[in-house]
Design a protein around this motif. Structure first.
Motif, PDB file in Angstrom:
ATOM      1  N   LEU B  47     -34.086  52.504  66.223  1.00  0.00           N
ATOM      2  CA  LEU B  47     -33.387  51.841  67.333  1.00  0.00           C
ATOM      3  C   LEU B  47     -33.852  50.405  67.485  1.00  0.00           C
ATOM      4  CD1 LEU B  47     -33.050  54.427  70.211  1.00  0.00           C
ATOM      5  CD2 LEU B  47     -31.250  53.309  68.930  1.00  0.00           C
ATOM      6  N   LYS B  48     -35.170  50.203  67.324  1.00  0.00           N
ATOM      7  CA  LYS B  48     -35.674  48.825  67.459  1.00  0.00           C
ATOM      8  C   LYS B  48     -35.108  47.945  66.360  1.00  0.00           C
ATOM      9  CE  LYS B  48     -40.032  49.592  69.727  1.00  0.00           C
ATOM     10  NZ  LYS B  48     -41.231  50.232  69.267  1.00  0.00           N
ATOM     11  N   ALA B  49     -35.007  48.492  65.138  1.00  0.00           N
ATOM     12  CA  ALA B  49     -34.453  47.698  64.044  1.00  0.00           C
ATOM     13  C   ALA B  49     -33.008  47.323  64.345  1.00  0.00           C
ATOM     14  CB  ALA B  49     -34.552  48.480  62.731  1.00  0.00           C
ATOM     15  N   VAL B  50     -32.243  48.300  64.846  1.00  0.00           N
ATOM     16  CA  VAL B  50     -30.845  48.027  65.175  1.00  0.00           C
ATOM     17  C   VAL B  50     -30.759  46.988  66.287  1.00  0.00           C
ATOM     18  CG1 VAL B  50     -28.774  49.034  66.169  1.00  0.00           C
ATOM     19  CG2 VAL B  50     -29.987  50.261  64.404  1.00  0.00           C
ATOM     20  N   GLY B  51     -31.621  47.147  67.319  1.00  0.00           N
ATOM     21  CA  GLY B  51     -31.598  46.190  68.426  1.00  0.00           C
ATOM     22  C   GLY B  51     -31.935  44.785  67.969  1.00  0.00           C
ATOM     23  N   LYS B  52     -32.931  44.679  67.069  1.00  0.00           N
ATOM     24  CA  LYS B  52     -33.300  43.353  66.565  1.00  0.00           C
ATOM     25  C   LYS B  52     -32.118  42.704  65.847  1.00  0.00           C
ATOM     26  CE  LYS B  52     -36.955  43.527  64.033  1.00  0.00           C
ATOM     27  NZ  LYS B  52     -38.154  43.314  63.221  1.00  0.00           N
ATOM     28  N   LYS B  53     -31.365  43.525  65.105  1.00  0.00           N
ATOM     29  CA  LYS B  53     -30.232  42.962  64.371  1.00  0.00           C
ATOM     30  C   LYS B  53     -29.137  42.522  65.328  1.00  0.00           C
ATOM     31  CE  LYS B  53     -30.949  45.212  59.998  1.00  0.00           C
ATOM     32  NZ  LYS B  53     -31.491  46.553  60.159  1.00  0.00           N
ATOM     33  N   PHE B  54     -28.939  43.280  66.422  1.00  0.00           N
ATOM     34  CA  PHE B  54     -27.958  42.854  67.423  1.00  0.00           C
ATOM     35  C   PHE B  54     -28.318  41.472  67.953  1.00  0.00           C
ATOM     36  CE2 PHE B  54     -25.290  46.152  67.145  1.00  0.00           C
ATOM     37  CZ  PHE B  54     -25.497  47.296  67.887  1.00  0.00           C
ATOM     38  N   VAL B  55     -29.619  41.300  68.246  1.00  0.00           N
ATOM     39  CA  VAL B  55     -30.051  39.997  68.773  1.00  0.00           C
ATOM     40  C   VAL B  55     -29.785  38.900  67.751  1.00  0.00           C
ATOM     41  CG1 VAL B  55     -32.084  38.665  69.418  1.00  0.00           C
ATOM     42  CG2 VAL B  55     -31.746  40.943  70.336  1.00  0.00           C
ATOM     43  N   HIS B  56     -30.025  39.224  66.467  1.00  0.00           N
ATOM     44  CA  HIS B  56     -29.786  38.217  65.428  1.00  0.00           C
ATOM     45  C   HIS B  56     -28.329  37.830  65.334  1.00  0.00           C
ATOM     46  CE1 HIS B  56     -33.451  37.237  63.299  1.00  0.00           C
ATOM     47  NE2 HIS B  56     -33.863  38.445  63.552  1.00  0.00           N
ATOM     48  N   VAL B  57     -27.431  38.792  65.603  1.00  0.00           N
ATOM     49  CA  VAL B  57     -26.007  38.468  65.543  1.00  0.00           C
ATOM     50  C   VAL B  57     -25.635  37.570  66.709  1.00  0.00           C
ATOM     51  CG1 VAL B  57     -23.706  39.427  65.780  1.00  0.00           C
ATOM     52  CG2 VAL B  57     -25.338  40.508  64.283  1.00  0.00           C
ATOM     53  N   MET B  58     -26.163  37.885  67.906  1.00  0.00           N
ATOM     54  CA  MET B  58     -25.773  37.085  69.059  1.00  0.00           C
ATOM     55  C   MET B  58     -26.301  35.659  68.956  1.00  0.00           C
ATOM     56  SD  MET B  58     -23.852  39.062  70.453  1.00  0.00           S
ATOM     57  CE  MET B  58     -23.285  38.540  72.046  1.00  0.00           C
ATOM     58  N   TYR B  59     -27.472  35.483  68.350  1.00  0.00           N
ATOM     59  CA  TYR B  59     -27.984  34.127  68.144  1.00  0.00           C
ATOM     60  C   TYR B  59     -28.152  33.929  66.650  1.00  0.00           C
ATOM     61  CZ  TYR B  59     -28.987  34.545  73.068  1.00  0.00           C
ATOM     62  OH  TYR B  59     -28.879  34.741  74.399  1.00  0.00           O
ATOM     63  N   ARG B  68     -32.299  41.705  54.479  1.00  0.00           N
ATOM     64  CA  ARG B  68     -33.380  42.401  53.807  1.00  0.00           C
ATOM     65  C   ARG B  68     -33.358  43.895  54.092  1.00  0.00           C
ATOM     66  NH1 ARG B  68     -38.417  41.331  55.774  1.00  0.00           N
ATOM     67  NH2 ARG B  68     -37.546  39.526  56.792  1.00  0.00           N
ATOM     68  N   ASP B  69     -33.433  44.244  55.374  1.00  0.00           N
ATOM     69  CA  ASP B  69     -33.447  45.674  55.686  1.00  0.00           C
ATOM     70  C   ASP B  69     -32.100  46.047  56.255  1.00  0.00           C
ATOM     71  OD1 ASP B  69     -36.334  44.607  57.341  1.00  0.00           O
ATOM     72  OD2 ASP B  69     -36.249  45.317  55.261  1.00  0.00           O
ATOM     73  N   TRP B  70     -31.170  46.259  55.358  1.00  0.00           N
ATOM     74  CA  TRP B  70     -29.843  46.593  55.857  1.00  0.00           C
ATOM     75  C   TRP B  70     -29.837  48.032  56.347  1.00  0.00           C
ATOM     76  CZ3 TRP B  70     -27.616  50.723  53.551  1.00  0.00           C
ATOM     77  CH2 TRP B  70     -28.055  51.048  52.263  1.00  0.00           C
ATOM     78  N   ASP B  71     -29.012  48.282  57.351  1.00  0.00           N
ATOM     79  CA  ASP B  71     -28.758  49.660  57.748  1.00  0.00           C
ATOM     80  C   ASP B  71     -27.359  49.700  58.314  1.00  0.00           C
ATOM     81  OD1 ASP B  71     -30.023  48.563  60.511  1.00  0.00           O
ATOM     82  OD2 ASP B  71     -28.711  50.258  60.904  1.00  0.00           O
ATOM     83  N   LEU B  72     -26.769  50.875  58.289  1.00  0.00           N
ATOM     84  CA  LEU B  72     -25.371  50.976  58.711  1.00  0.00           C
ATOM     85  C   LEU B  72     -25.223  51.682  60.044  1.00  0.00           C
ATOM     86  CD1 LEU B  72     -23.632  51.672  55.317  1.00  0.00           C
ATOM     87  CD2 LEU B  72     -23.645  49.593  56.613  1.00  0.00           C
ATOM     88  N   TRP B  73     -26.336  51.909  60.769  1.00  0.00           N
ATOM     89  CA  TRP B  73     -26.225  52.567  62.071  1.00  0.00           C
ATOM     90  C   TRP B  73     -25.477  51.694  63.066  1.00  0.00           C
ATOM     91  CZ3 TRP B  73     -26.751  57.406  62.544  1.00  0.00           C
ATOM     92  CH2 TRP B  73     -27.726  58.115  61.817  1.00  0.00           C
ATOM     93  N   GLY B  74     -25.894  50.434  63.132  1.00  0.00           N
ATOM     94  CA  GLY B  74     -25.271  49.513  64.078  1.00  0.00           C
ATOM     95  C   GLY B  74     -23.772  49.402  63.863  1.00  0.00           C
ATOM     96  N   PRO B  75     -23.332  49.111  62.600  1.00  0.00           N
ATOM     97  CA  PRO B  75     -21.886  49.048  62.361  1.00  0.00           C
ATOM     98  C   PRO B  75     -21.166  50.326  62.747  1.00  0.00           C
ATOM     99  CG  PRO B  75     -23.030  48.075  60.521  1.00  0.00           C
ATOM    100  CD  PRO B  75     -24.079  48.626  61.439  1.00  0.00           C
ATOM    101  N   LEU B  76     -21.782  51.484  62.484  1.00  0.00           N
ATOM    102  CA  LEU B  76     -21.120  52.736  62.818  1.00  0.00           C
ATOM    103  C   LEU B  76     -20.914  52.848  64.325  1.00  0.00           C
ATOM    104  CD1 LEU B  76     -20.109  55.458  61.751  1.00  0.00           C
ATOM    105  CD2 LEU B  76     -22.344  56.377  62.260  1.00  0.00           C
ATOM    106  N   VAL B  77     -21.978  52.566  65.088  1.00  0.00           N
ATOM    107  CA  VAL B  77     -21.883  52.649  66.550  1.00  0.00           C
ATOM    108  C   VAL B  77     -20.821  51.698  67.078  1.00  0.00           C
ATOM    109  CG1 VAL B  77     -23.139  52.016  68.644  1.00  0.00           C
ATOM    110  CG2 VAL B  77     -24.208  53.498  66.960  1.00  0.00           C
TER     111      VAL B  77
END
Lengths: 330, 217
Positions: B47-59, B68-77
């Motif tokens: 969850l923290k990894a997904v949250g960090k990526k959300f922040v990276h998208v917004m800024y 580097r550390d791709w994951d597909l959880w965020g896109p799925l949600v």
């Protein structure tokens, strides 16, 4: 590791694999194929080799046990070994076939373009050539046509939404994609087949590219006329823009065909299909029903037009009005 | 062996090291360490990894975390929530003109796959799943736009609400496109950036169009 890399290389030399598989084994971050797939394949190969080694040792140990157990034990072990080997060979063949056919490097040369080239070709697609005695050059490129087809899908979606087209037993997106891709691939194949019959010098990729760029005129026309609803404007655009792109395609085909009858057949078919497709896109998916009936019937409008649209009624009315409109313009 | 001891090095330099070489004991240890931890730790880490990526998208800054550390959880949600919100009307309505759940889902994933293939064919250095990850995460602004649109539509559906929705969707569409371009365009040869950006533009345009023309029934 390097041992596995070298082992894989030898395997390819013996098996006569194509260069495609070699690239996959190279430590190449430029992504010649799906890297993750390549990694998996590499791991599979390493596992195979480990298994083969382990199998060899285990096989030797098991054979001794088998001899101890008697003939039945030995046959069981042999059977299992043969089955395992066949499975491994099958797996190796399947992974080789996968890396051969699913490798997108096959398509790479068709996407080798620069933005300036794409822009130049887009503008050229509206300019008919004069020289028809010399075979015109067609760039076998698929990026531009693919992007134009997707753009046409987007424009069609916009048109369907603004005209509140209701499609039952299907979806708006599915219809748009099906129509555009179906036209591009289907008509290209059909004209390629005709070109084969008429001895025209054109390859399938060139035909796809030619027809794809011919859709540029359609995109412009529909983009303008889906937003500005003047029927006379549509007819002008249909004739001028659609006509120019059709003339260009026809001229290129004529320059590559010999013989009057053949030229006539090929170009007549292409022109008819291309112009009719633009007509169809405008009338089938556009809020034109009430407009045309207004202009044709005048102030005495039968009440059934005010009813909420139902697709069989709409299609009948569209066919009727299309026929009337064509009869009027001819 | 006494003779060999003289050959090596002088006495005052201490020789140290391990004679026993651990054979492959690293990876099983790592596996064991993440296998034995409580489930809550695993979930929190993801969850923290997904949250960090959300922040990276917004800024969107030029960082390689998304790549580097791709994951597909965020896109799925994001995809599922967007598709759920875009579902039109009630199930028993006959004039269901809105996109169905499956339609939105297929559009997003099929579109992302096509863009990835296109960028790879044009000579990109990014991997398949990395690109999917970036495109999926950059749907976040559009999901936010969908939320805002639904709230605005609750208030009313006149011209003012349409203008508000139009402005919000346009802004989020530009944000999505710029964010994904910032991550993806770097992996292309510089002269071909426009060729890669155009399909991304088209992809987010179609999604924005679906959001803008959504009318609840």
């Amino acid at each position: 590791g390097t041992a596995a890399d070298w082992g894989g290389f030898e395997d390819n030399m013996q098996g006569g694999g194509s260069a495609v598989i070699d690239m996959e084994n190279m430590d190449d971050t430029s992504g010649s194929s799906f890297e993750d797939m390549g990694e998996m394949h590499q791991r599979m190969k390493e596992e195979e080799e480990e298994e083969a080694e382990a199998e060899g040792e285990a096989g030797a140990a098991e054979e001794e046990d088998g001899e101890f157990l008697g003939m039945k034990g030995l046959r069981g072990q042999l059977g299992r070994q043969v089955a395992d080997q066949m499975w491994q060979v099958g797996k190796r063949q399947a992974s080789r076939a996968f890396s051969l056919y699913a490798n997108i490097d096959i398509l790479r040369p068709y996407f080798d373009v620069e933005p300036i080239q794409v822009r130049a070709r887009l503008l050229e697609s509206m300019i008919p050539v004069k020289m028809v005695n010399f075979p015109q050059k067609i760039a076998g490129e698929l990026y531009g046509p693919l992007m134009l087809v997707f753009t046409l899908v987007a424009i069609l979606l916009h048109g369907m939404k603004t005209s509140d087209t209701i499609i039952r037993e299907g979806t708006l997106m599915g219809t748009a994609i099906g129509t555009c891709f179906g036209y591009w691939l289907g008509v290209s194949s059909f004209i390629y087949f005709l070109a084969y019959l008429c001895n025209a010098q054109i390859t399938m990729v060139q035909m796809l590219s030619l027809l794809g760029y011919g859709l540029f005129g359609h995109c412009i026309t529909l983009f303008v006329t889906y937003n500005i609803h003047f029927h006379s404007l549509f007819y002008i655009f249909w004739l001028v823009v659609g006509g120019l792109s059709t003339l260009r395609m026809v001229a290129v085909l004529v320059s590559r065909t010999v013989g009057h009858t053949q030229r006539l057949i090929l170009c007549g078919t292409l022109a008819a299909l291309h112009m009719l497709f633009l007509l169809y896109l405008h009338f089938a998916y556009h809020k034109v029903v009430e407009g045309i009936l207004d202009t044709l019937e005048g102030p005495n409008m039968p009440p059934f037009q005010r009813v909420a649209r139902d697709i069989p009624v709409v299609s009948n009315v569209v066919l009727n009005t299309t026929a009337k409109a064509i009869a009027l313009t001819l | 062996f006494a003779g060999l001891a003289d050959v090596s090095i002088s006495e005052d330099i201490p020789v140290e090291g391990e004679i026993t070489v651990p054979v492959g004991s690293h990876s099983p240890d790592e596996d064991f360490s993440t296998l034995d931890e409580p489930v809550r730790d695993t979930i929190m880490r993801d969850l923290k990894a997904v949250g960090k990526k959300f922040v990276h998208v917004m800024y969107p800054k030029k960082s390689s975390t998304l790549l580097r550390d791709w994951d597909l959880w965020g896109p799925l949600v994001l995809c599922v929530s967007l598709a759920l919100m875009l579902q039109g009307g009630s199930a028993d309505s006959k004039d269901d003109g809105g996109p169905q759940f499956a339609e939105v889902f297929v559009i997003i994933w099929f579109g992302a796959v096509v863009i990835t293939l296109n960028s790879k064919l044009l000579g990109g250095t990014i991997s398949f799943f990395q690109s999917l990850c970036v495109l999926g995460y950059c749907v976040l602004p559009l999901t936010v736009a969908m939320l805002v649109c639904r709230l605005v539509l609750l208030a009313g559906s006149g011209t003012v609400s349409f203008v508000i929705r139009l402005v919000v969707v346009l802004a989020m569409f530009a944000w999505s496109t710029l964010a994904s371009t910032a991550f993806l365009a770097d992996s292309q040869p510089p002269s071909r950036k426009a060729l890669v950006v155009y399909p991304i533009f088209l992809f987010y345009f179609v999604i924005s169009w679906m959001i803008l023309t959504f009318t609840p029934q």
